[in-house]
Design a protein around this motif. Structure first.
Motif, PDB file in Angstrom:
ATOM      1  N   VAL A  77     -89.650 -30.344 -36.117  1.00  0.00           N
ATOM      2  CA  VAL A  77     -88.562 -31.286 -35.873  1.00  0.00           C
ATOM      3  C   VAL A  77     -89.099 -32.717 -35.889  1.00  0.00           C
ATOM      4  CG1 VAL A  77     -87.023 -32.095 -34.032  1.00  0.00           C
ATOM      5  CG2 VAL A  77     -87.114 -29.657 -34.613  1.00  0.00           C
ATOM      6  N   GLU A  78     -90.209 -32.897 -35.199  1.00  0.00           N
ATOM      7  CA  GLU A  78     -90.827 -34.211 -35.088  1.00  0.00           C
ATOM      8  C   GLU A  78     -91.129 -34.808 -36.474  1.00  0.00           C
ATOM      9  OE1 GLU A  78     -94.070 -35.514 -31.879  1.00  0.00           O
ATOM     10  OE2 GLU A  78     -94.697 -33.957 -33.269  1.00  0.00           O
ATOM     11  N   LYS A  79     -91.692 -33.956 -37.358  1.00  0.00           N
ATOM     12  CA  LYS A  79     -92.058 -34.427 -38.694  1.00  0.00           C
ATOM     13  C   LYS A  79     -90.820 -34.772 -39.519  1.00  0.00           C
ATOM     14  CE  LYS A  79     -96.537 -32.265 -39.153  1.00  0.00           C
ATOM     15  NZ  LYS A  79     -96.980 -30.865 -39.066  1.00  0.00           N
ATOM     16  N   ASP A  80     -89.768 -33.987 -39.317  1.00  0.00           N
ATOM     17  CA  ASP A  80     -88.540 -34.271 -40.048  1.00  0.00           C
ATOM     18  C   ASP A  80     -87.985 -35.634 -39.644  1.00  0.00           C
ATOM     19  OD1 ASP A  80     -86.878 -33.288 -42.065  1.00  0.00           O
ATOM     20  OD2 ASP A  80     -86.735 -31.342 -41.092  1.00  0.00           O
ATOM     21  N   VAL A  81     -87.994 -35.885 -38.342  1.00  0.00           N
ATOM     22  CA  VAL A  81     -87.444 -37.154 -37.845  1.00  0.00           C
ATOM     23  C   VAL A  81     -88.331 -38.324 -38.283  1.00  0.00           C
ATOM     24  CG1 VAL A  81     -86.765 -38.442 -35.780  1.00  0.00           C
ATOM     25  CG2 VAL A  81     -86.352 -35.982 -35.893  1.00  0.00           C
ATOM     26  N   ALA A  82     -89.635 -38.084 -38.374  1.00  0.00           N
ATOM     27  CA  ALA A  82     -90.566 -39.161 -38.749  1.00  0.00           C
ATOM     28  C   ALA A  82     -90.536 -39.475 -40.250  1.00  0.00           C
ATOM     29  CB  ALA A  82     -91.987 -38.786 -38.333  1.00  0.00           C
ATOM     30  N   PHE A  83     -90.079 -38.505 -41.042  1.00  0.00           N
ATOM     31  CA  PHE A  83     -90.195 -38.616 -42.499  1.00  0.00           C
ATOM     32  C   PHE A  83     -89.600 -39.914 -43.071  1.00  0.00           C
ATOM     33  CE2 PHE A  83     -88.622 -37.856 -46.821  1.00  0.00           C
ATOM     34  CZ  PHE A  83     -89.812 -37.545 -47.445  1.00  0.00           C
ATOM     35  N   GLY A  84     -88.355 -40.180 -42.692  1.00  0.00           N
ATOM     36  CA  GLY A  84     -87.706 -41.377 -43.221  1.00  0.00           C
ATOM     37  C   GLY A  84     -88.431 -42.648 -42.803  1.00  0.00           C
ATOM     38  N   LEU A  85     -88.961 -42.622 -41.574  1.00  0.00           N
ATOM     39  CA  LEU A  85     -89.642 -43.805 -41.038  1.00  0.00           C
ATOM     40  C   LEU A  85     -90.950 -44.057 -41.780  1.00  0.00           C
ATOM     41  CD1 LEU A  85     -89.076 -43.016 -37.261  1.00  0.00           C
ATOM     42  CD2 LEU A  85     -87.766 -44.592 -38.686  1.00  0.00           C
ATOM     43  N   GLU A  86     -91.649 -42.947 -42.091  1.00  0.00           N
ATOM     44  CA  GLU A  86     -92.892 -43.069 -42.868  1.00  0.00           C
ATOM     45  C   GLU A  86     -92.599 -43.698 -44.221  1.00  0.00           C
ATOM     46  OE1 GLU A  86     -94.088 -39.022 -42.786  1.00  0.00           O
ATOM     47  OE2 GLU A  86     -94.965 -39.182 -40.776  1.00  0.00           O
ATOM     48  N   ASN A  87     -91.471 -43.283 -44.800  1.00  0.00           N
ATOM     49  CA  ASN A  87     -91.091 -43.844 -46.095  1.00  0.00           C
ATOM     50  C   ASN A  87     -90.767 -45.323 -46.018  1.00  0.00           C
ATOM     51  OD1 ASN A  87     -91.509 -41.668 -47.664  1.00  0.00           O
ATOM     52  ND2 ASN A  87     -89.394 -40.947 -47.599  1.00  0.00           N
ATOM     53  N   LEU A  88     -90.311 -45.757 -44.840  1.00  0.00           N
ATOM     54  CA  LEU A  88     -90.031 -47.186 -44.670  1.00  0.00           C
ATOM     55  C   LEU A  88     -91.327 -47.962 -44.510  1.00  0.00           C
ATOM     56  CD1 LEU A  88     -86.992 -47.488 -42.209  1.00  0.00           C
ATOM     57  CD2 LEU A  88     -87.001 -47.725 -44.683  1.00  0.00           C
ATOM     58  N   GLY A  89     -92.424 -47.253 -44.281  1.00  0.00           N
ATOM     59  CA  GLY A  89     -93.724 -47.895 -44.118  1.00  0.00           C
ATOM     60  C   GLY A  89     -93.917 -48.542 -42.755  1.00  0.00           C
ATOM     61  N   LEU A  90     -93.259 -47.990 -41.737  1.00  0.00           N
ATOM     62  CA  LEU A  90     -93.409 -48.560 -40.383  1.00  0.00           C
ATOM     63  C   LEU A  90     -94.783 -48.203 -39.808  1.00  0.00           C
ATOM     64  CD1 LEU A  90     -89.972 -47.780 -38.691  1.00  0.00           C
ATOM     65  CD2 LEU A  90     -90.709 -49.900 -39.768  1.00  0.00           C
ATOM     66  N   PRO A  91     -95.312 -49.064 -38.915  1.00  0.00           N
ATOM     67  CA  PRO A  91     -96.580 -48.738 -38.254  1.00  0.00           C
ATOM     68  C   PRO A  91     -96.445 -47.490 -37.375  1.00  0.00           C
ATOM     69  CG  PRO A  91     -95.661 -50.797 -37.401  1.00  0.00           C
ATOM     70  CD  PRO A  91     -94.810 -50.380 -38.550  1.00  0.00           C
ATOM     71  N   ARG A  92     -97.599 -46.817 -37.201  1.00  0.00           N
ATOM     72  CA  ARG A  92     -97.650 -45.522 -36.539  1.00  0.00           C
ATOM     73  C   ARG A  92     -97.010 -45.503 -35.146  1.00  0.00           C
ATOM     74  NH1 ARG A  92    -100.733 -40.902 -37.094  1.00  0.00           N
ATOM     75  NH2 ARG A  92    -101.244 -39.938 -35.093  1.00  0.00           N
ATOM     76  N   ASP A  93     -97.359 -46.482 -34.308  1.00  0.00           N
ATOM     77  CA  ASP A  93     -96.826 -46.427 -32.939  1.00  0.00           C
ATOM     78  C   ASP A  93     -95.329 -46.716 -32.903  1.00  0.00           C
ATOM     79  OD1 ASP A  93     -97.858 -48.823 -33.808  1.00  0.00           O
ATOM     80  OD2 ASP A  93     -98.075 -49.668 -31.802  1.00  0.00           O
ATOM     81  N   ARG A  98     -89.107 -30.536 -30.179  1.00  0.00           N
ATOM     82  CA  ARG A  98     -90.055 -31.351 -30.936  1.00  0.00           C
ATOM     83  C   ARG A  98     -90.987 -30.580 -31.871  1.00  0.00           C
ATOM     84  NH1 ARG A  98     -92.792 -36.301 -30.048  1.00  0.00           N
ATOM     85  NH2 ARG A  98     -91.360 -36.959 -28.446  1.00  0.00           N
ATOM     86  N   GLU A  99     -91.596 -29.521 -31.338  1.00  0.00           N
ATOM     87  CA  GLU A  99     -92.602 -28.774 -32.115  1.00  0.00           C
ATOM     88  C   GLU A  99     -92.004 -27.623 -32.916  1.00  0.00           C
ATOM     89  OE1 GLU A  99     -95.697 -29.774 -32.033  1.00  0.00           O
ATOM     90  OE2 GLU A  99     -95.492 -31.218 -30.397  1.00  0.00           O
ATOM     91  N   ARG A 100     -90.710 -27.369 -32.728  1.00  0.00           N
ATOM     92  CA  ARG A 100     -90.126 -26.188 -33.367  1.00  0.00           C
ATOM     93  C   ARG A 100     -89.852 -26.436 -34.857  1.00  0.00           C
ATOM     94  NH1 ARG A 100     -86.956 -23.298 -29.611  1.00  0.00           N
ATOM     95  NH2 ARG A 100     -86.261 -22.024 -31.365  1.00  0.00           N
ATOM     96  N   ALA A 101     -89.760 -25.354 -35.602  1.00  0.00           N
ATOM     97  CA  ALA A 101     -89.434 -25.477 -37.022  1.00  0.00           C
ATOM     98  C   ALA A 101     -87.912 -25.561 -37.162  1.00  0.00           C
ATOM     99  CB  ALA A 101     -89.962 -24.271 -37.783  1.00  0.00           C
ATOM    100  N   PRO A 102     -87.426 -26.580 -37.873  1.00  0.00           N
ATOM    101  CA  PRO A 102     -85.973 -26.752 -37.994  1.00  0.00           C
ATOM    102  C   PRO A 102     -85.239 -25.507 -38.499  1.00  0.00           C
ATOM    103  CG  PRO A 102     -87.085 -28.679 -38.842  1.00  0.00           C
ATOM    104  CD  PRO A 102     -88.150 -27.680 -38.514  1.00  0.00           C
ATOM    105  N   HIS A 103     -85.833 -24.766 -39.446  1.00  0.00           N
ATOM    106  CA  HIS A 103     -85.101 -23.621 -40.007  1.00  0.00           C
ATOM    107  C   HIS A 103     -84.999 -22.449 -39.037  1.00  0.00           C
ATOM    108  CE1 HIS A 103     -89.310 -22.891 -41.253  1.00  0.00           C
ATOM    109  NE2 HIS A 103     -88.998 -21.651 -40.986  1.00  0.00           N
ATOM    110  N   GLU A 104     -85.725 -22.521 -37.923  1.00  0.00           N
ATOM    111  CA  GLU A 104     -85.621 -21.447 -36.922  1.00  0.00           C
ATOM    112  C   GLU A 104     -84.612 -21.779 -35.825  1.00  0.00           C
ATOM    113  OE1 GLU A 104     -89.539 -20.997 -35.405  1.00  0.00           O
ATOM    114  OE2 GLU A 104     -90.248 -19.884 -37.160  1.00  0.00           O
ATOM    115  N   LEU A 105     -84.038 -22.966 -35.896  1.00  0.00           N
ATOM    116  CA  LEU A 105     -83.108 -23.392 -34.840  1.00  0.00           C
ATOM    117  C   LEU A 105     -81.690 -22.908 -35.138  1.00  0.00           C
ATOM    118  CD1 LEU A 105     -84.328 -27.084 -34.471  1.00  0.00           C
ATOM    119  CD2 LEU A 105     -85.032 -25.100 -33.120  1.00  0.00           C
ATOM    120  N   SER A 106     -80.855 -22.938 -34.099  1.00  0.00           N
ATOM    121  CA  SER A 106     -79.448 -22.586 -34.296  1.00  0.00           C
ATOM    122  C   SER A 106     -78.764 -23.695 -35.094  1.00  0.00           C
ATOM    123  CB  SER A 106     -78.755 -22.410 -32.950  1.00  0.00           C
ATOM    124  OG  SER A 106     -78.507 -23.676 -32.364  1.00  0.00           O
TER     125      SER A 106
END
Lengths: 284, 275
Positions: free
Chosen positions: A102-118, A137-145
């Motif tokens: 989940v965390e990586k999915d939410v971060a993906f768009g932000l990484e593409n914007l080139g925002l700093p890590r923190d 946070r740590e769960r895999a999105p496809h395993e969620l309801s």
């Protein structure tokens, strides 16, 4: 100040013989909370796809008319530029999620914007908290309801902090309290951050109290465009068969029985207030 | 018709989805299973046609344990309409989709044809006969899934979230349709979050939370119970909210739909508001 302006927008999908939307003209002000509704197949989703340039840039087809969103001409600007200003949450979250957590999915768009890590970390935390899914946070999105997935999809868009958020039936898979929570989250973003919200929704009972602007489409074009009270209490809304809030419906039904209680409410809280007034007057 | 006895079930991930659930659904019942996301509603109904078998406990359909028969033969009796129609549809055309199960169950060609026509007509899909199911809108796909199930005429129809993605008119049609199915003697089980939909139908409600049944009773009794609705993540119907807000005027508070609300208010309001 208008943030979305469309003039005579007509669009036909590739290979389509008839336009999916016809002569759509509208003005949405910055900070509006718009509910966009109407029968299935009326063109709501197609119109939403125009707001961030998926139409015409991804879907191709033929788009005529003018459309400006966040001061940008959608027809000329690429999707990646529009995406910074307009976030889209789809009907089916499975179409939107792909990362392993989940965390990586939410971060993906932000990484593409080139925002700093923190800053990415901060925004991810905030978006997860706002949508109530910190523990996933740590769960895999496809395993969620389905409901949890939709919250993740909303968090992904929230994290981008777009000026305009377009949500296409985002609560279909959520239970009522879950749906109410999402509407409240979106409403808070609207009120506090001034994010313009366009919410496609059939469940007007829950959503309508947050909106200041309602647009109803029918047969591929806009047929009603006004304040919620005006729209829900209008004869044409009933003729189109839009599911007006039950509180408004009660007024309409009483009026059919000759009982006139004045301006119709759009939610139960308003109805209680109005009825208390009438009952108190009757008492004295 | 369906008897669930002390059923426990856990998914491979370790999530305990059902904890000692017991439930009896009689022939001709109309039951809405409600509760929050993840309460175990879908897991429970998947036991009704043997898609899932209990880890412990027993499920009987028409007196036969689901352990002893195949899911295919149970399907003849218990038709299942999934939450996501895309998990159910796979044929090239709408027509073939509806015909598929009928052929599998060994119906004669003539019957297959007439049943397909009947079911498509019933769900307003006749104009899409030759269309690919994947060209249909979400709401239409949902109705197609229902048409395919109704075509083989199962005694029990289980609908998982039938109102999702349906606009108001379709929902209203669906409601009348479900009520009618039930009136014709079919056992109908609906898994739903849609409180207003349930308030308009008025079925028996089985309320679930955290893998258990927390209440089982008529719609009115359950939807107007504040503690129960909160426990199950349900927002009470708008009419209930309104009448609770007017309790001190001596109005009843157990009102769930707009028709009874109108009736009560018409009797209560003074003459001057009337013509």
């Amino acid at each position: 100040m208008p943030i979305i302006e469309a003039k005579n927008l007509t669009y036909t999908y590739p290979g389509g013989t008839e336009p999916a939307i016809k002569n759509v003209s509208l003005t949405i002000e910055k900070g509006d909370f718009v509910i966009l509704t109407g029968p299935s197949g009326c063109g709501k989703t197609t119109l939403c796809r125009c707001f961030n340039g998926l139409i015409p840039h991804f879907y191709a087809g033929r788009l005529e008319g003018e459309l400006s969103v966040a001061r940008l001409n959608v027809i000329e600007r690429p999707i990646y530029e529009m995406a910074r200003h307009v976030g889209l949450v789809f009907q089916n979250p499975e179409n939107q999620l792909f990362a392993l957590s989940v965390e990586k999915d939410v971060a993906f768009g932000l990484e593409n914007l080139g925002l700093p890590r923190d800053q990415i970390r901060e925004r991810v935390d905030w978006a997860l908290q706002m949508t109530g899914i910190e523990e996933l946070r740590e769960r895999a999105p496809h395993e969620l309801s389905g409901g949890q997935q939709q919250r993740v999809a909303i968090a992904c868009v929230l994290a981008m902090q777009p000026e305009v958020m377009v949500l296409d039936e985002p609560t279909s898979f959520l239970d009522p309290l879950g749906a109410q929570k999402i509407f409240e989250v979106v409403s808070e973003l609207n009120r506090k951050l001034g994010v313009t919200v366009i919410l496609v929704e059939h469940r007007l009972d829950l959503a309508s109290k947050h909106a200041n602007h309602v647009i109803i489409m029918n047969e591929r074009t806009i047929v009603l465009d006004d304040e919620p009270q005006e729209v829900f209490d209008s004869e044409s809304a009933r003729l189109i068969g839009v599911g007006i809030p039950k509180a408004t419906k009660l007024w309409v039904m009483l009026r059919q029985n000759g009982v006139r209680l004045g301006r119709a409410p759009v939610n139960p809280e308003e109805a209680v207030q109005l009825l208390r007034g009438v009952l108190q007057r009757d008492r004295s | 018709m369906i008897e669930v006895k002390g059923v426990c079930f856990a998914y491979p991930t370790g999530v305990e989805a059902l904890k000692e659930v017991s439930l009896e659904i009689r022939d001709g019942d109309f039951v809405a299973i409600m509760g929050s996301n993840g309460a175990g509603k879908t897991t429970l109904v998947k036991h009704f046609n043997g898609l899932l078998k209990p880890a412990s406990g027993e499920v009987f359909v028409d007196g036969v344990s689901t352990r002893s028969v195949s899911t295919a033969s149970l399907a003849r009796e218990v038709g299942f309409v999934f939450q996501n129609p895309d998990h159910q549809l796979f044929c090239e055309t709408v027509e073939e989709e509806v015909a598929y199960a009928l052929k599998n169950f060994g119906f004669e060609e003539g019957i297959v044809k007439s049943r397909v026509t009947w079911a498509l007509n019933l769900l307003g899909l006749t104009q899409y006969r030759q269309t690919s199911p994947f060209m249909l809108s979400g709401g239409e796909r949902k109705r197609l899934a229902l048409a395919s199930v109704l075509a083989w005429d199962p005694q029990v129809v289980v609908l998982d979230e039938p109102t999702i993605g349906q606009d108001y008119e379709q929902k209203e049609k669906l409601r009348q349709f479900i009520v009618q199915l039930n009136a014709q003697g079919k056992t109908v089980v609906v898994v739903t979050h849609d409180v207003e939909f349930v308030a308009d139908c008025g079925p028996r409600i089985v309320l679930m939370a955290e893998g258990k049944i927390v209440a089982d009773g008529d719609a009115k009794e359950i939807l107007t119970n504040k503690e129960l609705t909160f426990k199950a993540s349900i927002v009470p119907p708008q009419m209930t909210q309104i009448f609770v807000g007017l309790a001190d005027f001596g109005l009843p508070t157990d009102v769930i739909n707009v028709h009874e609300a109108r009736r009560i208010l018409l009797g209560f309001l003074k003459e001057e508001e009337k013509p």
